[in-house]
Design a protein around this motif. Structure first.
Motif: not given
Length: 300
Positions: A7-9, A124-126, A274-275
């Motif tokens: 759940q990390r940002r 996974s990062k962006y 949050g788009g």
């Protein structure tokens, strides 16, 4: 801990897409002057050094002080693949994010963009916001032809002549760029043919550049539709057709209304709320909503 990692940002990245000549670079610079951002070039010919006119690189003045990455950095004879781009672009994006700035990836080479965005480590990062600048094909066709004429006036022939070699390999490096192989026959006979033949050879070369540029635009559009439909990418569609039908101040006003302002709203929502804007919402609807909000504020 596993739940936290899932759940990390994710960091945010904006991707500006579109076929050749639709104003991608202009939009990316517009956005980069509205947000603390830097631009990562994803045009497979603009990554090479040299041939600035042929590859239509943004000039230093047009960059408006916005840092650009992967623009004119690769030796002209080197091979630079989609995998190479993914590695280099990932490093640039990581560096931009570490400095608390927004990476904006822009370019017409959709294979490069796909290689980056579909990479598991990248995903996974962006999180990405895709902006698609579009122009109807009949209108774009006329613009592409006129743009080639302007490139010729800006020195395309002399620029390519400086790189001409009798045994040149047009399948490698920057010599693959449209505008280079098409000039080969003209340069081969430039010194031996009479004036009339030279003029016909040059005209044929320019016509071929226009035809191949148009073919490229059509291929790019098909790839965008595949990414949207088969890979289910959510693209915010920005129709800039009316911009290309106008001139001068009217064109600038249309750009602001139809492309720049809606894009700014979309990116603001993406970054800070949050788009929440759906990719199916048109730029016209976003503009109407913005104007409606502004009018409501003035009447209260």
């Amino acid at each position: 801990m596993n739940s936290f990692n899932l759940q990390r940002r994710k960091e945010k990245v904006v991707v500006v897409m579109g076929v050749t000549g639709t104003g991608k670079s202009r939009l990316s610079i517009d956005l980069a002057t509205q947000f603390p951002a830097e631009i990562v070039n994803s045009d497979k010919m603009q990554v090479y050094k040299g041939l600035d006119v042929v590859t239509n690189k943004v000039t230093e003045e047009e960059q408006c002080g916005v840092p650009h990455h992967l623009l004119g950095v690769v030796d002209h004879d080197a091979e630079f693949t989609a995998t190479d781009f993914r590695h280099r672009a990932s490093r640039s994006i990581e560096s931009i994010v570490e400095r608390d700035r927004l990476p904006i990836v822009v370019g017409g080479s959709n294979s490069y963009i796909q290689a980056l965005v579909d990479d598991f480590e990248f995903r996974s990062k962006y999180e990405c916001c895709f902006l698609w600048v579009d122009v109807s094909l009949p209108v774009l066709h006329s613009f592409v032809s006129n743009r080639v004429d302007r490139m010729v006036e800006a020195g395309l022939v002399d620029e390519v002549r400086r790189m001409f070699e009798l045994d040149a390999d047009y399948s490698r490096g920057i010599r693959r760029a449209i505008g280079v192989p098409e000039m080969d026959r003209y340069f081969r006979f430039e010194t031996s043919a009479d004036k009339e033949i030279r003029a016909r050879l040059l005209e044929a070369a320019i016509d071929e550049i226009k035809a191949n540029t148009w073919k490229l635009a059509c291929c790019q559009l098909k790839k965008i539709h595949r990414l949207q439909n088969l890979w289910n990418w959510s693209l915010h569609h920005l129709d800039a057709t009316d911009v290309f039908l106008k001139r001068g101040k009217e064109a600038d006003e249309a750009w602001e209304k139809l492309v720049a302002r809606p894009s700014t709203v979309i990116v603001e929502e993406f970054l800070y709320n949050g788009g929440t804007i759906s990719a199916g919402v048109t730029a016209a609807a976003i503009t109407a909503a913005v104007m409606g909000t502004a009018m409501a504020a003035l009447t209260h």
